[in-house]
Enzyme design. Structure first.
Site, PDB file in Angstrom:
ATOM      1  N   CYS A 709      37.368  24.264  50.687  1.00  0.00           N
ATOM      2  CA  CYS A 709      36.974  22.860  50.844  1.00  0.00           C
ATOM      3  C   CYS A 709      35.528  22.676  50.401  1.00  0.00           C
ATOM      4  O   CYS A 709      34.851  23.638  50.021  1.00  0.00           O
ATOM      5  CB  CYS A 709      37.162  22.418  52.294  1.00  0.00           C
ATOM      6  SG  CYS A 709      35.906  23.067  53.412  1.00  0.00           S
ATOM      7  N   TYR A 965      30.932  51.624  39.770  1.00  0.00           N
ATOM      8  CA  TYR A 965      31.595  50.946  40.890  1.00  0.00           C
ATOM      9  C   TYR A 965      31.039  51.444  42.220  1.00  0.00           C
ATOM     10  O   TYR A 965      30.849  52.640  42.429  1.00  0.00           O
ATOM     11  CB  TYR A 965      33.101  51.166  40.820  1.00  0.00           C
ATOM     12  CG  TYR A 965      33.863  50.247  41.747  1.00  0.00           C
ATOM     13  CD1 TYR A 965      33.653  48.874  41.692  1.00  0.00           C
ATOM     14  CD2 TYR A 965      34.770  50.746  42.669  1.00  0.00           C
ATOM     15  CE1 TYR A 965      34.338  48.014  42.536  1.00  0.00           C
ATOM     16  CE2 TYR A 965      35.470  49.894  43.508  1.00  0.00           C
ATOM     17  CZ  TYR A 965      35.242  48.521  43.439  1.00  0.00           C
ATOM     18  OH  TYR A 965      35.916  47.671  44.283  1.00  0.00           O
TER      19      TYR A 965
END
EC number: 5.6.2.-
Length: 1248
Positions: A709, A965
């Site tokens: 939202c 990573y």
């Protein structure tokens, strides 16, 4: 991949490609739609066959648009085949699909991929559909070629031979009758296809823009955007008004402001999109070019795409070097010898410090034996003679904006390059340098001095350089040299440069970090590595899907400068390999030059044949369009920039970067992370359906798309159909279904889809969800796995994709369902049972809502960790006591601590007796490279950074291509990693690096590595590369980014060198009362002082690269006593200045918790930070501001007590550890995931 029967079943809500209903994993794996749209379980290899079967059932809904495009595509291919005798190949298929979809886009691709052919055939096809086209070319010769081609196409197509399109065209030198016919056609607007030069378009824009048309094809967009006038002409032709442009300017300004404030930009894209759709509603615009050196932000925003550049960093060049003779004539003789043996097709680059007179002498000397020509701005036409074979070798300046360096793209002609010296910037102190050198040196000075004025002026100069054309830059540099410069910013820049370069300390620091050589004549020499890459790259170009082989020979005139050149090249080219050329033996290392030249000649002959015959079909057959999907936009941008400056397509809120990799056209975009999560609707057991099948339980997770939202709350399911369940707003700014739909359309365009999400279980699950979502649209989908974001690693991942690892998916599925079940179950109990009772006990606060508290949560790992914090705090409280302290005045950095006892209080006097000093030397290290836990620990201990913050920073550094990573428990270092350390140490220490370099792999083979830098760049060099603009990152780095990168770099380098030598002094002490009669009890019987840290074998300052977990190195106590005229034993009287409360038990820090989770095996690299972040966010624990200690709140203590008293066996440390071990066994294929879920299911049924 395993058989369908071994695939874990799932349901995806609202995800049927055709109707938007729920669909199962099984149906998606078949490449099909839901069983309501199609009853039959049938496997489909392409979406066209699927659509035909749905249409037969009369159920075609959402796929109608794709059906229309596919039908049109077949018609287009039919026309294409009849005109050329073969179907479209490679990227042409994608271009056709996009054209027929009504998308405007840019084609920035090297020669031989059929760009112009596509544009011409598109105009014929659109004529058959009753649509008008305008085609714009840069020169009259290209207009004539286009007319000839178009005429032959029309003659070859039966259905238009009798009723051909009316083609009108303009170019200078037309006959009067042709001109009259063209004028009449343009005035009456009765043409079908209009072809003109860019110049004619500009001069007649008012008349042309009043014509209605549907297709605009602009060939060589670089020329079209050469001036603001030509860009304005195109905007007007497209129908954009001055008002539209003003709105876009304002929107772009808002975008920049919002980006700086980290505010939302979605509504800005919506406003731009509305203007674009209004103006381009009935038009399709295609820009085509082999290169692009400029773009117009207003134009690119309005058309919805940004052209890129085929300045390709993919190169297949043999880089060789040989010492340049000291005498000029000997150099000329060497060049002659090389030309005799290399043959034609050569480029000779002369560094700018040798001036034009040198080029003239070289040309004169070579002209006696060879057909050569020197190229300047006034003799550029000789390039055409070279291209046609009338000239054998060209000579030009080795400067970044030189004609031969950037303006030459002749893959069929150029074979080798010779550099008569290293390309360089050269100037004397006080001299007015060119603007590029000015900018670089100011960046260095800004970094060293931190002078705010220099920082400001440096940025203004950079901005100017970005905006100016090469010609304007040259003009301003000339004005500066001639003393005619009027630009106030540039004048100030030169003043600051001269001021600081006259400072010897600044000059010394610049030479240390700035990569320049001070010549015997006091000239400053800086290697121009970008010019070397661009110039040598002329010999290795992409044509019809192949990267040509090239040869570059560098005559080295300064080996110190050569070392710096090589260092710089390693920053942008992952694995450049220099071979020393032996001219007499005609070899370079393992390369026989005769064989290499033979290979190069064969390639050029083949390309010439393709070019002359105009038939690139066989070569194009191997060119594929590849869609690479990663998680984050930063990673997508970083990857795409490795191979060229990519063109950009803006589709909704998603950016698609397009670039060329030889035999692949690569589209790179981002999914935004996870696209599905378990539904929170009342379905099954907390979003997991459970069925009984053959006496066994089958677990079927139900997934929904992820939404966000306007307040950045993430959820899967709306409240009351359209509200965010947390804040009840109806404004949803993101729904992953929109991203999935964009990816589905892109998948139809692509020959192959690769999913390059992170290389762990979470990344595999994201990849799996994307695979299922895209499978009906493209059956050729595989996994691209890489552990560092570097050019080499990405190419390897793209060229060697793997199948999906379903065991990793199963493991993640177990983790997520277990987390959901135990979390939702216990969390709901805390929220509805625990909270009301606890809330009522807080009688002083009447404002609290005691009905329910949605902020409370519990979890399998979270709860034991909370217990550790609570238990440690209890022990801490039990063992507290007061400690007094004071400093020795004569030795200020030595502090004496005394526990509370009789006779010791504030302001009391005590005597410290130094009885003995022992000096010793110990070895420290090497420590292995970081794993996730040790990085989080050090980051917290050194900088006070929280675990979640460190993980966010590490994620950024990984995505930007700076580290490997970061979610890893492996210490292993690959050979590539070891070479990074060796190259760095060699650069910093020279030949002495062998004294300390000791390569270590730190473990056996495997895919995962420890956390390490991807390039041999320390933090100071990284700052400089960014400041100079030589390293353009997709995200701005903060000071914390640099701090974390610095410790990663140091820890890694230290893992590859000999141990440090640490010098210590151990001082034995005794404490007495003021009169020296009563001995004072103390836990501090010795003082340990570190007096030095060295690396044997080198005299370089090691603080630049060594990992030293010691904050203070002190002066020798023995030496200081000697200066005070004291000898051992001796004593000092001190006054107790203050006191504090101390416990013999230390409270946890975040660093301690991470190590505890690692040691007790109840956490994972991917979860350490999340667990700590959740405990803090729930308000169970507070972190002290100064010492960063973790202190449980009353709420945390009570939650811990409630859970352990009532549900202890479900969240015990032992049970948590065993369950995590089972998950690891699922990942390794050693345990069935259904059996683990069955255990968890039985467990949660026991929770009451």
């Amino acid at each position: 991949m395993q058989s369908l029967s071994d695939i874990p079943p799932s349901i995806y809500l609202f995800s049927c490609p055709n109707c938007g209903r729920s669909i199962s994993t099984y149906r998606l794996l078949l490449g099909s739609v839901c069983n309501i749209c199609l009853e039959e379980d049938k496997e489909y290899k392409n979406i066209g066959d699927l659509i035909k079967d749905i249409e037969k059932q009369g159920n075609l809904i959402k796929l109608k648009d794709i059906q229309r495009v596919l039908d049109d595509y077949e018609s287009f291919v039919s026309v294409f085949r009849r005109l050329l005798g073969f179907p479209p190949f490679g990227p042409q298929k994608s271009w056709i699909y996009r054209l027929l979809s009504g998308e405007s886009f840019a084609i920035i691709a090297p020669p031989g991929l059929g760009k112009t052919t596509f544009g011409l055939i598109s105009s014929i096809y659109l004529y058959l559909r009753g649509k008008k086209s305008i085609l714009v070319f840069p020169t009259k010769s290209l207009v004539r070629q286009a007319i000839d081609k178009l005429s032959s196409y029309i003659q070859n197509l039966a259905e238009i031979k009798e009723n051909p399109p009316k083609v009108i065209y303009y170019y200078s030198g037309m006959s009067a009758s042709e001109r009259k016919e063209a004028d009449e056609g343009l005035q009456s607007k009765t043409f079908d296809i209009f072809i003109s030069t860019n110049r004619f378009l500009i001069d007649n824009i008012d008349q042309i823009s009043s014509t209605s048309y549907q297709f605009l094809f602009v060939d060589d967009v670089d020329t079209a955007l050469k001036s603001s006038k030509s860009a304005q002409a195109i905007l007007k032709l497209l129908g954009f008004t001055p008002s539209d442009q003003d709105k876009i300017k304002e929107s772009l300004k808002k975008y920049r402001e919002n980006t700086q404030k980290n505010e939302q930009n979605e509504y800005i894209f919506e406003e731009i999109d509305k203007i674009r759709k209004d103006r381009l509603a009935s038009k399709t615009v295609i820009f085509s070019s082999a290169t692009l050196n400029r773009s117009n932000p207003i134009l690119t925003s309005l058309v919805g795409f940004k052209p890129g550049s085929s300045v390709i960093y993919i190169r297949k060049v043999y880089d060789m070097y040989v010492k340049q003779p000291d005498k000029e004539q000997e150099t000329f003789n060497l060049i002659k010898s090389l030309l005799h043996r290399l043959g034609d097709g050569g480029l000779i680059f002369v560094p700018v410090d040798k001036k034009q007179e040198y080029i003239k002498r070289l040309q004169s000397e070579l002209s006696n034996e060879f057909n050569v020509a020197a190229i300047t701005s006034t003799s550029a036409t000789k390039i055409d003679d070279f291209a046609n074979g009338e000239i054998d070798v060209l000579i030009g300046s080795a400067t970044h904006y030189g004609i031969l360096v950037r303006g030459l793209d002749l893959p069929w002609r150029v074979k080798y390059s010779i550099f008569v010296g290293i390309p360089k910037f050269k100037f004397r102190l006080g001299e007015k340098v060119n603007l590029l050198t000015l900018s670089r040196l100011l960046s260095l000075i800004a970094l060293i001095t931190k002078d705010q004025e220099v920082i400001y002026i440096s940025r203004r100069v950079k901005d100017k350089i970005r905006r100016l054309s090469p010609a304007a830059l040259t003009m301003l540099s000339v004005q500066a040299k001639e003393g005619k410069l009027e630009d106030s910013i540039l004048l100030k820049a030169y003043d600051l440069l001269n001021k600081y370069l006259s400072n010897q300390n600044v000059l010394k620091r610049i030479s240390e970090i700035g990569d320049f050589v001070l010549s015997p004549d006091n000239d400053i020499l800086i290697p121009d590595y970008l010019t070397y890459v661009q110039a040598s790259g002329r010999t290795s170009r992409i044509y019809a899907g192949d990267v040509t082989t090239g040869l570059s020979i560098l005559l080295v005139d300064d080996f110190n400068l050569f070392r710096l050149l090589n260092k710089k090249l390693q920053y942008i080219l992952d694995d450049i390999q220099w071979r020393e050329l032996d001219v007499e033996k005609w070899t370079a290392g393992d390369v026989e030059i005769k064989n290499l030249i033979s290979k190069i000649n064969e390639e050029r002959n083949e390309i010439s044949k393709l070019k002359n015959e105009g038939n690139v079909a066989p070569a194009l057959q191997k060119v594929k369009t590849v869609l690479l999907v990663v998680e984050s936009p930063n990673k997508a941008k970083t990857i795409s920039s490795f191979f060229s400056r990519p063109s950009i397509r803006q589709i909704g809120n998603m950016r698609v970067y397009e670039t060329v990799l030889g035999d692949k056209v690569l589209m790179v975009t981002a999914s935004g992370g996870h696209v599905y999560d378990l539904t929170t609707q009342d379905m099954g057991i907390y979003g997991v359906d459970i069925m009984k099948q053959n006496s066994s339980l089958v677990f079927i997770p139900i997934y929904n798309s992820i939404k966000k939202c306007e307040n950045n709350h993430q959820f899967t399911d709306f409240f009351e159909s359209n509200k965010c369940p947390r804040c009840m707003t109806t404004k949803v700014r993101y729904d992953s279904l929109k991203s999935i739909n964009v990816l589905r359309n892109l998948a139809v365009e692509a020959d192959e889809v690769l999913i390059g999400t992170d290389p762990d279980t979470e990344g595999e699950k994201i990849a799996w969800d994307l695979y299922l979502a895209l499978r009906p649209y493209n059956s050729n989908i595989r996994r691209a796995e890489f552990h560092e974001v570097t050019r080499k690693a990405i190419l390897q991942a793209i060229n060697q994709p793997r199948e999906f690892n379903v065991n990793l998916v199963k493991s993640q599925l177990v983790r997520r369902i277990e987390d959901r079940w135990i979390g939702f179950k216990l969390s709901s109990i805390l929220q509805t049972r625990f909270w009301p009772e606890y809330c009522k006990s807080l009688s002083s606060n009447k404002q609290l809502n005691c009905n329910e508290n949605k902020n409370l949560s519990a979890g399998r790992v979270q709860t034991p960790v909370l217990s550790w914090i609570v238990d440690r705090y209890t022990e801490y409280q039990r063992n507290k006591s007061r400690v007094y302290y004071g400093k020795i005045d004569q030795l200020q950095d030595i502090v004496i601590y005394v526990p509370k006892q009789d006779g010791v209080r504030k302001n009391s006097k005590i005597v410290v007796v130094f009885n003995e000093i022992n000096q010793l030397e110990e070895e420290f290290g090497p420590l292995p490279p970081y794993t996730t836990d040790t990085l989080l620990s050090d980051s917290n201990n050194f900088f006070g950074l929280s675990a979640p913050e460190t993980m966010r920073i590490a994620q950024d550094l990984f995505e930007l291509g700076l580290i490997t990573y970061h979610r890893t428990d492996s210490n292993r270092i690959s050979n590539t990693g070891i070479s990074v350390a060796e190259n760095y140490l060699k650069d910093v220490l020279g030949d002495k690096y062998t004294n300390i370099f000791k390569p270590r792999s730190w473990g056996d083979g495997g895919a995962h590595e420890g956390i390490r830098p991807t390039k041999p760049i320390d933090v100071e060099q990284l700052r400089l590369l960014i400041e100079e603009g030589e390293l353009e990152l997709a995200k701005r780095l903060t000071n914390n980014h640099f701090k974390v990168y610095d410790i990663i770099f140091r820890r890694f380098i230290s893992s590859q060198i000999i141990p440090l030598k640490v010098r210590k002094e151990i001082v034995k002490i005794e404490l007495y009362g003021e009169n020296k009669k009563e001995k004072i009890n103390s836990n501090q019987n010795i003082i340990e002082v570190i007096t030095g840290i060295t690396l044997p074998g080198i005299d370089t300052e090691i603080s630049k690269f060594a990992y030293v977990p010691v904050r203070n190195v002190s002066r020798s106590v023995a030496e200081r006593l000697k200066e005070l005229g004291r000898s051992i034993p001796t004593d000092f009287s001190i006054e107790i200045s203050n006191s504090f409360i101390k416990s013999t038990v230390n409270l946890y820090t975040q660093a301690d918790l991470v190590m505890e989770m690692k040691n007790k095996k109840i956490g994972r690299p991917s979860t350490y930070a999340t667990i700590i972040g959740t405990i803090l966010r729930r308000g169970y624990v507070l972190e002290s501001l100064k010492t960063k200690k973790l202190i449980p709140t009353r709420l945390g203590v009570e939650v811990n007590k409630y859970l352990n008293e009532n549900y202890g066996r479900f969240v015990s440390e032992d049970r948590t550890r065993k369950l995590l071990q089972l998950m690891d066994m699922v990942e390794a294929g050693q345990e069935k995931y259904e059996e683990v879920l069955k255990q968890v299911y039985e467990e949660i049924n026991e929770i009451r």
